[in-house]
Design an enzyme around this catalytic site. Sequence first.
Site, mmCIF file in Angstrom:
data_model
loop_
_atom_site.group_PDB
_atom_site.id
_atom_site.type_symbol
_atom_site.label_atom_id
_atom_site.label_comp_id
_atom_site.label_asym_id
_atom_site.label_seq_id
_atom_site.Cartn_x
_atom_site.Cartn_y
_atom_site.Cartn_z
ATOM 1 N N LEU A 165 -76.198 28.851 -31.069
ATOM 2 C CA LEU A 165 -75.705 29.036 -32.426
ATOM 3 C C LEU A 165 -74.873 30.306 -32.522
ATOM 4 C CD1 LEU A 165 -79.004 28.222 -34.378
ATOM 5 C CD2 LEU A 165 -77.223 26.639 -33.598
ATOM 6 N N CYS A 272 -76.108 38.890 -29.070
ATOM 7 C CA CYS A 272 -76.403 38.063 -27.890
ATOM 8 C C CYS A 272 -75.760 38.549 -26.598
ATOM 9 C CB CYS A 272 -75.985 36.618 -28.155
ATOM 10 S SG CYS A 272 -76.965 35.791 -29.424
#
Length: 453
Positions: A165, A272
């Site tokens: 995502l 991330c």
Amino acid sequence: MFARRIAVVGTGYVGVTTGACLASLGHRVVCADVDAAKIEALSRGVVDILEPGLPELIAEGMAAGRLSFVVGAKDAVSSAPAGTGGTNTVDGGAEVVFLCVPTPMGVGGVADLSIVESVIEEVGHLLPPGAVVVNKSTVPVGTASRTAELLDRDDVAVVSNPEFLREGSAVRDFLNPDRIVVGCDKQDAAERVAALYARLGAPTVLTDAASAELVKYAANCFLAMKLSYVNAIAELCERLDANVDDVTEGMGYDRRIGTAFLSPGPGWGGSCLPKDTHAMLQVADAADFEFRLLRATIDTNVRQRQRMVDKVRLAVTGKRGGSLSHHRIGVLGLTFKAGTDDVRDSPALAVAALLRQAGAELVAYDPSFAAGATNPAPGLLSVVDDVYLAGKDADALVVLTEWPEFRSLDWARMAGVMRRPVVVDTRNLLDPDVPRRAGFTLTALGRGVRVNT
């Protein structure tokens, strides 16, 4: 399709998106968090992250009775609403438990799994026979095995189901995935988890847990390498008087390469890529493998941030090593990318910190920080709620986040409030002719601008 009873532990952007989207697919979902204030807000449909479509999806799920929020993992696991799955689990208990908790970068770049482990210790004994625990968080290879050891339950399977995502498009990414990856050494458990997504019709990779865990790291590290590569190409274009926009256009038409992640910028960041690249290095080191390509990717990214400071120095002083002391710089953008309010590991803040260390006075504007919003970097810069205030009396503007609204600024008005009409576009966001017609000197990336020493 069977509707399953699902517990989601953790309501960050991954957890709350996972819960809301699974509910939209017909499952019955309880989301849990230790933050009582967050749970109270979510129960009222109030979302504290900028994620298009998420508030509406949550409201729909709650109105349909398929989505609820509770404080604490125990309540979520034991009070998951009855579904129509027809499995062997005790009625009312969760058939599937998604772990969507933080796995921050710890000492030396190792992923910190303490929250994952604490949740397992808290709820492991509450799981009904036949339940499945799903690691949705990004975790190192071997975490599924470690989770299974902590559970010490032969009647409960552990599955790796990494998320892909992107912040700012998480709902769209969940409901329109490129692929679903499910890994488990027990085939039936992997198939049960894959079946949760059946309505999406996405390609599904069923594999072992270790391979599934590695997929997420491998994908993110490849994207980081692609970004570092294009930033290196942009620098080469400057030295060779070439245009990076034309170079990347020519590259992007090659279907083996594609156009995504071919935009030069001030470096990559976010929640991330920095964490996952360092974690991958740790995984490689533990396997006695020297991942030189990935290490160079990280080093290139660190260097890119300093390169942006050098560009500002040159634009303001005429020298790459010129002093920025007593120079006021307007900073446009603070988040790590447009469309989100997330400043975690933001390259914009990293460049701003280097500018401040160089002596510059910084005044910043970001669309996601409304009037009265908390300054994400107190002591580093001041934040204003009007973009033209960021430019007031400034010696230069530096575009650090690719917010579309910066393209449509009144550049003549901006020139009128600045001390010097100078703009450094580290995102190649602007149409160069527009600010130049307003009298600006513009510096971009990879457009044949030689840097003098």
